[in-house]
Motif scaffolding. Structure first.
Motif, PDB file in Angstrom:
ATOM      1  N   VAL A 175      54.788-123.618  19.841  1.00 29.56           N
ATOM      2  CA  VAL A 175      53.831-124.725  20.353  1.00 29.56           C
ATOM      3  C   VAL A 175      52.319-124.057  20.786  1.00 29.56           C
ATOM      4  N   PRO A 176      51.296-124.385  20.251  1.00 28.43           N
ATOM      5  CA  PRO A 176      50.192-123.847  20.575  1.00 28.43           C
ATOM      6  C   PRO A 176      49.459-124.243  21.833  1.00 28.43           C
ATOM      7  N   CYS A 177      49.057-123.373  22.725  1.00 27.86           N
ATOM      8  CA  CYS A 177      48.506-123.712  24.038  1.00 27.86           C
ATOM      9  C   CYS A 177      47.078-123.423  24.106  1.00 27.86           C
ATOM     10  N   LEU A 178      46.499-124.148  25.040  1.00 25.40           N
ATOM     11  CA  LEU A 178      44.938-124.049  25.152  1.00 25.40           C
ATOM     12  C   LEU A 178      44.550-122.764  26.105  1.00 25.40           C
ATOM     13  N   ASP A 234      56.336-117.332  29.738  1.00 23.71           N
ATOM     14  CA  ASP A 234      56.529-118.589  28.919  1.00 23.71           C
ATOM     15  C   ASP A 234      55.351-118.449  27.887  1.00 23.71           C
ATOM     16  N   ARG A 235      55.335-117.116  27.364  1.00 27.69           N
ATOM     17  CA  ARG A 235      54.308-117.128  26.169  1.00 27.69           C
ATOM     18  C   ARG A 235      54.784-116.153  25.141  1.00 27.69           C
ATOM     19  N   CYS A 236      54.757-116.085  23.797  1.00 27.01           N
ATOM     20  CA  CYS A 236      54.877-115.364  23.064  1.00 27.01           C
ATOM     21  C   CYS A 236      54.135-113.980  22.937  1.00 27.01           C
ATOM     22  N   PHE A 237      54.392-112.828  22.726  1.00 34.28           N
ATOM     23  CA  PHE A 237      53.761-111.789  22.971  1.00 34.28           C
ATOM     24  C   PHE A 237      53.742-110.717  21.813  1.00 34.28           C
ATOM     25  N   ALA A 238      54.507-111.048  20.551  1.00 32.55           N
ATOM     26  CA  ALA A 238      54.484-110.332  19.461  1.00 32.55           C
ATOM     27  C   ALA A 238      55.035-111.105  18.346  1.00 32.55           C
ATOM     28  N   VAL A 239      54.930-110.486  17.032  1.00 28.38           N
ATOM     29  CA  VAL A 239      55.307-111.404  15.917  1.00 28.38           C
ATOM     30  C   VAL A 239      55.547-110.299  14.832  1.00 28.38           C
ATOM     31  N   VAL A 278      53.094-123.255  11.468  1.00 28.08           N
ATOM     32  CA  VAL A 278      52.149-122.692  12.210  1.00 28.08           C
ATOM     33  C   VAL A 278      51.793-121.276  11.624  1.00 28.08           C
ATOM     34  N   ASP A 279      50.484-121.052  11.735  1.00 30.31           N
ATOM     35  CA  ASP A 279      49.837-119.642  11.195  1.00 30.31           C
ATOM     36  C   ASP A 279      49.833-118.804  12.353  1.00 30.31           C
ATOM     37  N   VAL A 280      50.999-117.985  12.574  1.00 35.30           N
ATOM     38  CA  VAL A 280      51.075-117.290  13.740  1.00 35.30           C
ATOM     39  C   VAL A 280      50.980-115.644  13.403  1.00 35.30           C
ATOM     40  N   HIS A 281      50.156-114.950  13.917  1.00 38.90           N
ATOM     41  CA  HIS A 281      50.257-113.540  13.749  1.00 38.90           C
ATOM     42  C   HIS A 281      49.743-112.756  15.160  1.00 38.90           C
ATOM     43  N   ASN A 282      49.602-111.414  15.056  1.00 44.24           N
ATOM     44  CA  ASN A 282      49.341-110.544  16.178  1.00 44.24           C
ATOM     45  C   ASN A 282      48.014-110.837  16.813  1.00 44.24           C
ATOM     46  N   GLY A 283      47.137-111.503  16.201  1.00 44.30           N
ATOM     47  CA  GLY A 283      46.054-111.868  16.693  1.00 44.30           C
ATOM     48  C   GLY A 283      45.826-113.069  17.588  1.00 44.30           C
ATOM     49  N   ASN A 284      46.834-114.026  17.527  1.00 40.17           N
ATOM     50  CA  ASN A 284      46.933-115.221  18.293  1.00 40.17           C
ATOM     51  C   ASN A 284      48.197-115.653  18.751  1.00 40.17           C
ATOM     52  N   ASN A 288      49.001-117.114  22.210  1.00 47.81           N
ATOM     53  CA  ASN A 288      48.512-118.533  22.529  1.00 47.81           C
ATOM     54  C   ASN A 288      49.639-119.485  22.292  1.00 47.81           C
ATOM     55  N   PHE A 289      50.811-118.690  21.939  1.00 49.19           N
ATOM     56  CA  PHE A 289      51.819-119.874  21.801  1.00 49.19           C
ATOM     57  C   PHE A 289      53.026-119.734  22.719  1.00 49.19           C
TER      58      PHE A 289
END
Lengths: 270, 438
Positions: free
Chosen positions: A117-120, A37-42, A75-81, A84-85
């Protein structure tokens, strides 16, 4: 396991071969694992190759969803974060079933509305300190490596393979070619009938780590070291541009096709 | 001939100065440093147009370093200025002769089919002129690449209708051993023109524009549309051709860079070609005449024998050379070729109309406008044979096959006796065709 530093896709050498809106295109293909239940690459590249990368990764991760970000996603999503999504739609239909139950092989969807969706924190089974977390992070790194490497393999083949016979027979001429006719994958004239690009795909599918894959790829180049595979190899290491895995020294010292194995080379005969 | 009886007077039918990227490069580089301007020119010619396999088919002037004779099979027929036969008639008459040979001798033919225009002419002529029964004696030796070159023709006329032999595996020796008469269209370019010419027409500005003055560039631009004008002599393009024939200053595998390049090489090569053209046994006037003549005359023997020489690892060389059939060596084609250079039948103004008359002949059968109007000249031979294996039990590696003597003995450039012979003659070779002799 070695870590591939790779956060900003747009500055990668393989990006030069893609339509990236002159450096302005944002990351657009999200790789999501329903099980964790998390993204792992973009990545910011083409969707077709993104989907192929998911197929390669399917030997390790079932039911990967490749999800394309819509124009309203802010959302600013990249391979560093990216880890978290998660996604807001857990019931994305792949074929006739929800993702979790559909298949081992991946699905592909273009998302209409913002869905990231960002996750803590990570899910309980995968929080830092657990075996699951370590495995997931390792997989995420491997996924980024696969994306980069598979694009590179496709690009060198596109540039240097002038005899894609197998592809034409299978895709355009099925049933219309005598079965006795040879159908080599490419013009490399290598020992392997698969040719370097397909060998790399198989290695990526079967390897467990980046190190394992890169060592096997290096061995593959050594065993298939012909005048026609030489430019493929040089381009592979150049645009892969991985400081942890430069072209091995014994291969790098070959600076011309003349340094390759010429035993099967019959000269320019025209 | 036993190779040990070879001496300086040994005559040869065919020779090849060929960079191989390895051992032969060492030999040619060492020899280059030992010989005079004439010998250097011969090796530089291989640097410009690798390999250097040129020799004349008639009495036109083309000197070689070593004693040579014209291979009898390829001696040019007498030019007949009154000849009016057409390309179609030549194709049909050649096919009818095959029909006769099938009827009289039950001869079996293996057509080397690449999907290109030249080999499609063969299959088209046979389909047009032979009966179904006669066509049973015809096999098609081909590869998937050939299918890709013309899939519509393959589907309509070849697949399921002929026995197919895989050219990726079967070389000429295997076909000969199976009792076939191999038929090649490898000499097709020879009757129409040459890629060397197409490259000049198409890309001269990119290749040599920077070497010419503004005035020279304007001159070429203003005259290139006359490339097939029978009243515009090729020497109108002399400055550009001299620049075009100069070899480059970068290496390209398997050819190494010359560290001390000859700045007058282009002039010397132009003068050699031009002298040959001016002494030709048929008219050579226009720019297209000029390029056509280079391949119709001085490159024709290479185009003719290379199947036997390089795609045959064990079959007797004399029998192979004389048994392998060059489709376009048929006298009617040769005569047509000498009489139809500047009337639009061979080329309009670019690559898309190259071999125009042949495209039309094929169209009569297949009605394929895409092929007629868009097909490009592709160098099919290398593509069709990329997976072939090479066996060196009888003959040396193909890239080491320097030539054959007049009794068809194969010469290996790595053989010390052959190397001595080559060095001896290159050392004594003089430039007699140009004022640039040093």
């Amino acid at each position: 396991m070695s870590t591939v530093a790779w956060g900003n896709n747009i500055n990668e050498k393989i990006s030069f071969f893609h339509m990236n809106a002159r450096g302005r295109r944002v990351n657009g293909n999200i790789f999501y694992s329903p099980g964790v239940d998390r993204c792992f690459a973009v990545d910011t590249f083409d969707p077709y190759t993104a989907f192929e990368c998911a197929k390669i990764l399917s030997s390790k991760m079932p039911a990967i969803a490749v999800l394309v970000i819509g124009k309203d996603e802010k959302v600013d999503v990249h391979n560093g974060n990216i880890t978290n999504f998660t996604v807001n739609d857990k019931q994305i239909i792949g074929g006739s079933a929800g993702l979790l139950f559909s298949r081992q092989t991946p699905v592909f969807r273009k998302m209409k509305d913002p869905f990231l969706v960002p996750c803590l924190q990570m899910p309980k089974d995968y929080v830092p300190g657990t075996q699951g977390y370590d495995t997931f992070i390792e997989f995420s790194e491997y996924a980024k490596f696969v994306i980069r490497t598979w694009h590179t393999a496709k690009i060198f083949e596109m540039v240097h393979n002038f005899l894609p016979m197998e592809e034409f027979v299978n895709d355009f001429l099925s049933g219309e070619v005598d079965t006795s006719m040879s159908t080599p994958a490419d013009s490399s004239n290598t020992v392997s009938s698969l040719g370097p690009k397909n060998e790399i795909r198989r290695i990526l599918y079967n390897a467990d780590t980046v190190d394992d894959a890169m060592n096997k790829i290096a061995d593959m180049w050594r065993e298939n070291n012909t005048p026609h595979s030489y430019p493929m190899r040089k381009m592979f290491y150049t645009i892969l541009n991985n400081p942890d895995y430069p072209e091995p020294a014994d291969l790098a010292k070959q600076t011309s096709q003349a340094d390759t194995d010429l035993s099967g080379y019959s000269g320019y005969l025209l | 001939m036993n190779i040990n009886t070879m001496n300086a007077d040994t005559k040869i039918y065919y020779s090849s100065v060929n960079w191989d990227g390895a051992e032969a490069n060492t030999f040619w580089t060492e020899t280059y440093n030992e010989v005079g301007p004439g010998g250097k020119f011969v090796i530089d010619l291989a640097r410009r147009i690798n390999p250097n396999r040129f020799s004349t088919r008639d009495s036109s002037e083309w000197t070689l370093p070593w004693p040579d004779e014209i291979l009898p099979k390829y001696k040019l027929i007498q030019y007949d200025s009154t000849y009016t036969g057409t390309f179609s008639e030549a194709s049909d008459s050649q096919a009818m002769d095959y029909a006769r040979r099938i009827d009289e001798n039950n001869e079996k033919f293996a057509i080397m089919y690449s999907g290109g225009i030249d080999s499609t002419i063969i299959t088209t002529a046979l389909i047009k002129n032979l009966t179904k029964e006669q066509l049973k004696n015809v096999a098609i030796c081909t590869s998937v690449q050939a299918v890709v070159e013309n899939p519509n023709y393959w589907r309509k006329f070849i697949f399921g209708k002929f026995k197919i032999i895989d050219s990726m595996i079967n070389k000429y020796d295997m076909l000969l051993e199976q009792g076939y008469t191999p038929v090649t269209a490898d000499d097709g370019d020879c009757i129409h023109g040459t890629v060397l010419g197409l490259n000049f027409y198409h890309a001269w500005e990119q290749k040599i524009g920077h070497k010419l003055t503004a005035e020279q560039r304007t001159h070429v631009r203003n005259n290139l549309h006359k490339l097939s004008d029978k009243d515009t002599h090729f020497s109108v393009f002399e400055d550009a051709l001299v620049a075009y024939f100069q070899y480059g200053d970068t290496s390209l595998f398997p050819i190494p860079t010359n560290p001390n390049p000859d700045p007058m090489f282009g002039r010397k090569l132009y003068d050699k070609y031009a002298l040959n053209a001016k002494t030709a046994s048929c008219p050579v006037i226009s720019l297209h005449d000029f390029f056509w003549w280079l391949i119709f005359n001085v490159k024709m023997i290479n185009c003719g024998v290379r199947g036997a020489m390089y795609y045959n690892d064990r079959y007797d060389m004399e029998k192979a050379i004389n048994k392998i059939e060059n489709w376009y060596l048929w006298p009617a084609y040769q005569q047509w070729s000498m009489n139809n250079n500047n009337n639009g039948q061979k080329i309009g103004f670019g690559a898309g109309t190259y071999k125009k008359v042949a495209r039309d002949y094929i169209y009569e059968l297949d009605n394929n406008v895409w092929y007629r109007d868009f097909k490009l000249k592709l160098e099919s031979m290398g593509q069709n044979s990329v997976r072939q294996t090479v066996i060196t039990d009888v003959y040396p590696k193909p890239s080491h096959r320097f030539g054959i003597t007049t009794d068809y003995t194969m010469l290996d450039i790595m053989d010390p006796m052959v190397q001595y012979y080559v060095r001896h003659h290159l050392s004594n070779f003089k430039i007699t065709w140009s004022e640039e002799t040093t």
